[in-house]
Design a protein around this motif. Sequence first.
Motif, short mmCIF file in Angstrom:
data_model
loop_
_atom_site.label_atom_id
_atom_site.label_comp_id
_atom_site.label_asym_id
_atom_site.label_seq_id
_atom_site.Cartn_x
_atom_site.Cartn_y
_atom_site.Cartn_z
N THR A 116 -0.30 15.80 -8.66
CA THR A 116 -1.60 15.99 -8.45
C THR A 116 -2.48 14.96 -8.77
N TRP A 117 -2.27 14.08 -9.94
CA TRP A 117 -2.79 13.19 -10.41
C TRP A 117 -2.74 11.66 -9.57
N LEU A 118 -1.50 11.56 -9.17
CA LEU A 118 -1.13 10.44 -8.23
C LEU A 118 -1.28 10.51 -6.71
N GLY A 119 -1.23 11.94 -6.50
CA GLY A 119 -1.39 12.06 -4.94
C GLY A 119 -0.05 12.18 -4.34
N MET A 156 9.28 9.11 -20.01
CA MET A 156 9.98 8.29 -19.44
C MET A 156 11.43 7.90 -20.31
N MET A 157 11.42 6.61 -20.31
CA MET A 157 12.71 6.30 -20.95
C MET A 157 12.75 7.04 -22.30
N ARG A 158 14.19 7.20 -22.74
CA ARG A 158 14.78 7.69 -23.85
C ARG A 158 13.89 9.10 -24.29
N ALA A 159 13.23 9.61 -22.93
CA ALA A 159 12.62 10.98 -23.19
C ALA A 159 11.27 10.75 -24.18
N THR A 160 10.78 9.48 -24.24
CA THR A 160 9.53 9.40 -25.05
C THR A 160 8.52 8.69 -24.06
N LEU A 161 7.15 8.87 -24.89
CA LEU A 161 6.23 8.59 -23.72
C LEU A 161 6.03 7.10 -23.66
N HIS A 162 5.66 6.75 -22.40
CA HIS A 162 5.50 5.11 -21.96
C HIS A 162 4.21 5.12 -21.02
N LEU A 163 3.83 4.00 -21.12
CA LEU A 163 2.87 3.54 -19.96
C LEU A 163 3.39 2.89 -19.08
N MET A 164 3.33 3.55 -17.87
CA MET A 164 3.89 3.02 -16.59
C MET A 164 2.96 2.73 -15.30
N THR A 165 3.05 1.84 -14.53
CA THR A 165 2.44 1.56 -13.40
C THR A 165 2.58 3.05 -12.42
N ASP A 166 1.62 3.35 -11.67
CA ASP A 166 1.58 4.59 -10.92
C ASP A 166 2.92 4.40 -9.86
N ALA A 167 3.12 3.21 -9.43
CA ALA A 167 4.18 2.77 -8.60
C ALA A 167 5.52 3.06 -9.29
N ARG A 218 -6.21 5.28 -12.40
CA ARG A 218 -4.76 5.89 -12.20
C ARG A 218 -3.74 4.76 -11.83
N SER A 219 -4.07 3.57 -12.06
CA SER A 219 -3.12 2.42 -11.58
C SER A 219 -2.04 2.46 -12.68
N LEU A 220 -2.30 3.00 -13.93
CA LEU A 220 -1.61 3.23 -15.04
C LEU A 220 -1.61 4.78 -15.36
N VAL A 221 -0.27 5.06 -15.96
CA VAL A 221 -0.24 6.55 -16.66
C VAL A 221 0.57 6.31 -17.91
N ARG A 222 0.24 7.55 -18.57
CA ARG A 222 0.88 7.70 -19.88
C ARG A 222 1.82 9.13 -19.65
#
Length: 366
Positions: A185-188, A76-87, A69-73
């Motif tokens: 829930t996923w990230l607490g 985000m930007m432009r209302a499209t799916l992105h890979l992001m860090t949890d932070a 869970r250090s990365l999530v999909r």
Amino acid sequence: MTETLSIRALNRATLARQLLLAREAVSVAEAVGRLCGMQAQEPKPPFLGLWTRLDGFAASDLHAALHDRSLVRATMMRATLHLMTDADYTAFRTAMQPMLDGALRVLGDRAKGLDLDVVVPAARSLLQESPRTFNEVRALLQEQFPDVNDRALGYAVRLCVPLVMVPTEDRWGFPRASQFTLADTWLGAPPAADAAMDELMLRYLAAYGPASAADAQTWSGLPGTGEALDRLRPSLQVFADDKGRELFDLPDAPRPDEDTPVPARFLPEFDSLVLAHADRRRIIADEHRPSLTTKNLRVRAVFLWDGYAQGIWETEYKRKVATLRLRPFEPLPQDAVEALTVEGEALLRFLEPDAKETVVAVADDG
């Protein structure tokens, strides 16, 4: 007097931040953080995007980061799916909400009867019970709101409820019909209450600068980029491009010499590098931009030579033979063909480790 940066200087500066001047030995979470997210409209491209940027990258590295869970999909930007860090997801998801709310306008008449004040809590309740696919979410919401268009219900949940996708052991991390769960829930922890727009702009510049307010808006989809950059102006360095437009940058960000050599590189479909600026000449010539997207708006995979997108590529795997086809925008010099062939063979070994043979073919119809 404001210093003017050439297109080539902008190219090298951006590639330095995008980990494309040389593969770097950092973790996948650090890399995604430095890139301020990776476009992940489909699950496979981030694996290729990290392979082309990181020294010794293995697919298992990204799998591990998704599962710990250090990365999530997530959207985000432009209302499209992105890979992001949890932070970063936690810090910047709230900044996206006004843009996501605006995206609901595309529903038009299908939004008839849609009451977000009722639908959003209902969706949260369903997703608190267990992760669900969007087909399941739509069907369950339709039972509660039979007079509302089911696609409108699903789209509203996708945009207005902070969600992340649940990774699996599928080869590229997610099945075609992925489950979603509540981000808190996923990230607490829930998304930060503060929109953190200024911090988002600093992170954008660190990953894609030097850049204009229009560039930042193109990348993020957010309208307030100009105001944020004006607030930050005292702490930023200001340049101009060859057309006199104002470019902002972090004072200590890398801006290599414009003649810095760049290796041959392959970018996956939807790579953020080709989508992150209003003026994309730093990566692709204007005359080649129409070749980037298909009629159904897929963003094609491109290869870089001397730092610029010089053509598109695709692969095929049949009878244990992995083939990479390059379609240059213009004829390539022999040294480019040789370098791209070596890099392309390595790409094929990553994509198809069981292949008995690898073939790199260059189309001659440039």
